[in-house]
Design an enzyme around this catalytic site. Sequence first.
Site, PDB file in Angstrom:
ATOM      1  N   GLU A  70       7.969 -14.123 -43.833  1.00 38.17           N
ATOM      2  CA  GLU A  70       8.998 -15.126 -43.598  1.00 38.17           C
ATOM      3  C   GLU A  70       9.346 -15.190 -42.106  1.00 38.17           C
ATOM      4  O   GLU A  70       9.378 -14.159 -41.444  1.00 38.17           O
ATOM      5  CB  GLU A  70      10.237 -14.741 -44.417  1.00 38.17           C
ATOM      6  CG  GLU A  70      11.234 -15.851 -44.593  1.00 38.17           C
ATOM      7  CD  GLU A  70      12.402 -15.444 -45.501  1.00 38.17           C
ATOM      8  OE1 GLU A  70      12.180 -15.105 -46.672  1.00 38.17           O
ATOM      9  OE2 GLU A  70      13.541 -15.465 -45.006  1.00 38.17           O
ATOM     10  N   ASP A 113      12.402 -16.885 -39.845  1.00 41.44           N
ATOM     11  CA  ASP A 113      13.717 -17.511 -40.095  1.00 41.44           C
ATOM     12  C   ASP A 113      14.510 -17.941 -38.878  1.00 41.44           C
ATOM     13  O   ASP A 113      14.700 -17.143 -37.957  1.00 41.44           O
ATOM     14  CB  ASP A 113      14.673 -16.462 -40.710  1.00 41.44           C
ATOM     15  CG  ASP A 113      14.326 -16.069 -42.096  1.00 41.44           C
ATOM     16  OD1 ASP A 113      13.711 -16.857 -42.789  1.00 41.44           O
ATOM     17  OD2 ASP A 113      14.703 -14.941 -42.480  1.00 41.44           O
ATOM     18  N   GLU A 123      18.474 -19.030 -38.734  1.00 40.68           N
ATOM     19  CA  GLU A 123      19.691 -19.207 -39.533  1.00 40.68           C
ATOM     20  C   GLU A 123      20.862 -19.457 -38.589  1.00 40.68           C
ATOM     21  O   GLU A 123      21.083 -18.666 -37.666  1.00 40.68           O
ATOM     22  CB  GLU A 123      19.979 -17.963 -40.375  1.00 40.68           C
ATOM     23  CG  GLU A 123      19.000 -17.794 -41.524  1.00 40.68           C
ATOM     24  CD  GLU A 123      19.329 -16.585 -42.390  1.00 40.68           C
ATOM     25  OE1 GLU A 123      19.292 -16.722 -43.622  1.00 40.68           O
ATOM     26  OE2 GLU A 123      19.625 -15.515 -41.825  1.00 40.68           O
TER      27      GLU A 123
END
Length: 293
Positions: free
Chosen positions: A106, A108, A110
């Site tokens: 993953e 990311d 955010e």
Amino acid sequence: MAFTLWILSLILSSLTSSAFCATPRRPVDVPFGRNYVPTWAFDHIKSFNGGSEIQLLLDQYTGTGFQSKGSYLFGHFSMNIKMVPGDSAGTVTAFYLSSQNAEHDEIDFEFLGNRTGEPYILQTNVFTGGQGDREQRIFLWFDPTKAYHRYSVLWNMYQIVFFVDNIPIRVFKNSKNLGVKFPFNQPMKIYNSLWNADDWATRGGLEKTNWSKAPFIAGYKSFHIDGCEASVEAKFCATQGKRWWDQRQFRDLDAAQWRRIKWVRKKFTIYNYCTDRKRFPQVPPECKRDRDI
Ligand SMILES: *[C@@H]1O[C@H](CO)[C@@H](O)[C@H](O)[C@H]1NC(C)=O
Ligand SMILES: *[C@@H]1O[C@H](CO)[C@@H](O)[C@H](O)[C@H]1NC(C)=O
């Protein structure tokens, strides 16, 4: 004369390609439906201008999100996002790549909201073979709720680079030789979402979402994807090594990009797992090669 000119132009073109062209290819803006489909709570997604812009809505009932139709092994992915304006405390707006299986990879972005006038935090993370715990947090050098800004990921065999408006803010090098897993054999889909996370997002969960301000709205544009499309089960990319992002100038940051990443580290970094000796008494192996720590 012609020969000298030819040699000169050769030298110049090799100079420009190796030293000045390490910025990813310019993203192409396409309508939402070309690359993406809604994931859940379809009634909380609004489309504008023929799908060239969409909005995600979060209220006390649900958040929402969308995902890429295809899955990809390597490439360049970007999204223009305008974060929730005003009081966004407790909300998280995310743009990430993720593989499908249990030992997942993953990448990311955010964005953690805040009370009106207080700064957003951008948290990035990288999971490889199911292991994450590689958070970095920065403040941005602009207010991300005032206008659209571009957030991008460049992913090849050599590195994963996170960009904000084309400025590299983080690089995760392939450290296979140091025993660190690197995402290379699981295609990823691209996901975007807006949800409530007031148990941790703002000041560690102290600031709760103020539902009287709902709906919270984040805007999305551009929907650029330039990757090696592969089925979810594929183990490799059919054109591996041949695409622009595989080429030499994208295997490392150039000098100017290293300077910018240092600038981000020095001025905007709030947290870096690489320097968290409480959590990681042993320096994580991939951090050792980080030039400026
Ligand atoms: C929100 O604002 C407070 C006060 O300025 C700050 O400490 C915090 O880091 C900001 N961001 C988040 C996501 O908590
Ligand atoms: C929530 O928003 C309402 C309406 O704007 C306001 O009156 C109230 O003080 C806010 N609560 C918090 C905790 O900020």
